[in-house]
Design a protein around this motif. Structure first.
Motif, PDB file in Angstrom:
ATOM      1  N   GLY A  93     -26.834-122.289  59.311  1.00 47.21           N
ATOM      2  CA  GLY A  93     -25.891-123.406  59.459  1.00 47.21           C
ATOM      3  C   GLY A  93     -25.665-123.703  60.933  1.00 47.21           C
ATOM      4  N   ILE A 106     -23.609-121.178  56.018  1.00 42.34           N
ATOM      5  CA  ILE A 106     -23.388-122.444  55.297  1.00 42.34           C
ATOM      6  C   ILE A 106     -24.303-122.463  54.072  1.00 42.34           C
ATOM      7  CG2 ILE A 106     -23.383-124.982  55.481  1.00 42.34           C
ATOM      8  CD1 ILE A 106     -21.440-123.454  57.435  1.00 42.34           C
ATOM      9  N   VAL A 137     -21.922-128.843  49.866  1.00 41.08           N
ATOM     10  CA  VAL A 137     -21.888-128.014  51.076  1.00 41.08           C
ATOM     11  C   VAL A 137     -20.699-127.056  50.956  1.00 41.08           C
ATOM     12  CG1 VAL A 137     -21.836-127.943  53.607  1.00 41.08           C
ATOM     13  CG2 VAL A 137     -22.824-129.938  52.450  1.00 41.08           C
ATOM     14  N   GLN A 158     -23.528-131.338  57.711  1.00 43.21           N
ATOM     15  CA  GLN A 158     -22.953-130.233  58.496  1.00 43.21           C
ATOM     16  C   GLN A 158     -22.306-130.763  59.773  1.00 43.21           C
ATOM     17  OE1 GLN A 158     -24.829-126.424  58.889  1.00 43.21           O
ATOM     18  NE2 GLN A 158     -26.471-126.982  57.473  1.00 43.21           N
TER      19      GLN A 158
END
Ligand code: GLN
Length: 400
Positions: free
Chosen positions: A71, A99, A256, A285
């Motif tokens: 991530g 993530i 997510v 992200q």
């Protein structure tokens, strides 16, 4: 006449008893009958356009290639900061936060990385429907304990309690993992800090890990607080903490989320994660990393959802449905056993189908959260809906 042979070779199913998830089934039924969908848990209102703008900006700035496997740093830093502020535990964003493609992937990956064949995994039913198959895919043995169902003088369900004695007895040297979920889907139950302390006592001197599914962490009402395993140092030291942006930011379709866990757990988690999804989409992200800096959204969320909960409950109060308490989540459970109609005798699944096709409101049977058929005439509505949707649904429910 000779039979036409199926050219596809057969093989033993890895999940022989699993069908299509109840959320997909009920959403499809709702769509087919144009019912108001209070089944599957997702908001019917848009997210903040500023969040979309941030994702757009990221795409236009060419953040469209693979992000780092774990991530992007800004997002992991933001999460570490947020957890430390809310739960006073400092996770190292480099070695302890990953993530994920939503909470469900985080859960599966956590299980796959630590559960070996013959390991036991304790779940507390009613349990989210992905838990059991995820454990089975890892070859683990599911040990299900049930929340205690508390009934009132009319024999209707009034609340649920953690079955401490059964839980204590279920823990043994083969217990690899204990899965908890607070605020709890589907019952809305919220763990107190004394509950976490009690769990910590139970697992002390054992090798059991904890998986704590906290995706509804910002939906706790009436001024109460969410108690995260992160806030309990002994539990944090043995826990995978799962959370998700989908629920908090009204974007369940973006998929997510993240998993925070001590570095030794995270190291194993990432070994699986890299071959499971490798990475999670880049522009989202960046969008979350920037949007997360404004704390007002999640700080206002309890108020926002509490207003919806109270509106929905006030409308249901004049029906014969019995309301169960909803201290957390965006789900309202009701007991329909005392409705003055023959359908009150239906099992939960049939009742939900009837409610969807004949009354025009979709709900989820709580029995779908148990492996063995457990009928208690309780169904779950999702109130993450616009006021108009809730009013329309209430109007139909008043026909019961
Ligand atoms: N978590 C959502 C619910 O309980 C559904 C997610 C899904 O459909 N897989 O309704």
């Amino acid at each position: 006449m000779s039979q036409i042979q199926d050219p596809t070779p057969s093989f033993p199913s890895r999940l022989p008893t699993v069908g299509t998830t109840v959320f997909t089934v009920m959403s499809a039924l709702a769509a087919k009958h144009q019912a108001i969908n209070l089944g599957q848990g997702f908001p019917d209102f848009p997210c903040d356009p500023k969040l979309i703008a941030k994702v757009n900006e990221a795409m236009l700035a060419n953040h469209n290639q693979y992000p780092p496997m774990i991530g992007i740093a800004d997002l992991r830093n933001g999460i570490a900061h947020k957890i430390s502020k809310l739960y006073s535990h400092q996770y190292d964003p480099e070695s302890e936060i990953t993530i994920t493609a939503g909470g469900t992937q985080g859960i599966l990956t956590a299980i796959l990385c630590c559960v070996s064949p013959a390991d036991e995994v304790i779940i507390i039913e009613p349990a989210y429907d992905s838990y059991r198959p995820s454990i089975e895919l890892a070859g683990g043995k599911v040990i299900a304990v049930s929340l205690q169902t508390i009934r009132d003088e009319n024999d209707q369900v009034s609340s649920y309690e953690i079955p401490w004695d059964t839980l204590a007895k279920a823990i043994n040297p083969k217990t690899r993992l204990i899965m908890i979920n607070t605020p709890h889907n589907p019952t809305g139950m919220v763990w107190q800090s004394a509950d976490l302390e009690r769990l910590a006592q139970l697992v002390k001197n054992t090798s059991a890990l904890i998986l704590s599914d906290e995706v509804y962490e910002h939906m706790v009402y009436d001024g109460a607080e969410h108690h995260s395993v992160a806030a309990h140092p002994e539990l944090a030291a043995r826990s995978f903490l799962i959370s998700s942006f989908g629920k908090t930011y009204h974007v369940t379709g973006w998929k997510v989320g993240y998993v925070a866990a001590p570095s030794r757990l995270t190291k194993e988690f990432r070994k699986v994660h890299q071959f499971n999804v490798f990475t999670v989409n880049t522009p989202m992200q960046y969008g979350f990393a920037s949007y997360l800096q404004d704390e007002s959204h999640y700080l206002n969320l309890p108020k926002f959802y509490q207003a919806k909960r109270d509106f929905f409950r006030a409308g249901l109060a004049s029906t014969q449905l019995k309301l169960l308490p909803t201290p957390g989540t965006y789900f309202q459970c009701v007991d329909y056993s005392k409705l003055n109609i023959p359908q009150a005798k239906l099992n939960e699944s049939n009742f939900c189908q009837w409610l969807t096709t004949e009354i025009g409101v979709a709900a989820i049977p709580v029995s779908a959260f148990y492996e063995e058929s457990t009928e208690s005439s309780v169904i779950r509505f999702c109130f993450a809906k616009q006021a108009q949707t809730l009013s329309n649904a209430l109007e139909r429910l008043h026909n019961l």
